[in-house]
Design a protein around this motif. Structure first.
Motif, short mmCIF file in Angstrom:
data_model
loop_
_atom_site.label_atom_id
_atom_site.label_comp_id
_atom_site.label_asym_id
_atom_site.label_seq_id
_atom_site.Cartn_x
_atom_site.Cartn_y
_atom_site.Cartn_z
N THR A 1 0.58 -1.10 0.22
CA THR A 1 -0.24 0.14 -0.04
C THR A 1 0.96 1.01 0.05
O THR A 1 1.90 1.53 0.65
N GLN A 2 0.51 2.05 -1.39
CA GLN A 2 1.88 2.92 -1.28
C GLN A 2 1.08 4.25 0.55
O GLN A 2 -0.01 4.72 0.06
N VAL A 3 2.11 4.53 1.01
CA VAL A 3 2.29 6.06 1.66
C VAL A 3 2.88 7.19 1.33
O VAL A 3 4.29 6.90 0.70
N THR A 4 2.76 8.28 1.44
CA THR A 4 2.96 9.55 0.79
C THR A 4 3.03 10.53 1.82
O THR A 4 1.94 10.66 1.92
N VAL A 5 3.94 10.63 1.56
CA VAL A 5 4.50 11.92 2.64
C VAL A 5 4.94 13.20 2.43
O VAL A 5 5.89 13.35 1.62
N SER A 6 4.18 14.42 2.26
CA SER A 6 4.67 15.78 2.41
C SER A 6 4.96 16.38 3.24
O SER A 6 4.76 15.98 3.88
N SER A 7 6.30 17.46 2.33
CA SER A 7 6.21 18.12 3.49
C SER A 7 6.35 19.75 3.69
O SER A 7 4.73 19.93 3.08
#
Length: 126
Positions: free
Chosen positions: A120-126
């Motif tokens: 499952t994709q986890v994307t953390v934006s800054s």
């Protein structure tokens, strides 16, 4: 044979939290150590955390220690990964896996795991 299905990924801002779930089929799930791994863009797959079959001992990669918590509910055939204080470098596909051998400790190598989910994709934006 076990089938593992991950869920709970998504897009979150840095400092936020996500809870991943790994649902397993198979009657012997409770006898096996389950691990979470991740594959970051352009990197090899790496260990994140694992939880043992019985005493629920947990083992973590240094990079997530103190921020991530692994747990399991054997009645639901599920393992969870609570991720807090997320950082952009945590962006990855997160994959759960079952150890090849029952009744082992959580301190295992990646090669010890033989059944893998799709991730499952986890994307953390800054």
């Amino acid at each position: 044979q076990v089938t593992l299905v991950e869920s709970g990924g998504g897009l979150v801002q840095a400092g936020g939290s996500l809870r991943l779930s790994c649902a397993a089929s198979g009657r012997t799930f409770n006898s096996y150590t389950i691990g979470w791994f991740r594959q970051r863009p352009g990197k090899e797959r790496e260990f994140v955390a694992a939880i043992s079959w019985g005493l629920f001992n947990a083992y973590y990669a240094d990079s997530v220690k103190g921020r991530f918590t692994i747990s399991r509910d054997n009645a639901k055939n599920a393992v969870y990964l609570q991720m807090n204080s997320l950082k952009p470098e945590d962006t990855a596909v997160y994959i759960c896996a079952q150890h090849r051998v029952p009744f082992t400790t959580a301190q295992a190598q990646q090669a010890d795991f033989g059944s893998w989910g799709q991730g499952t994709q986890v994307t953390v934006s800054s």
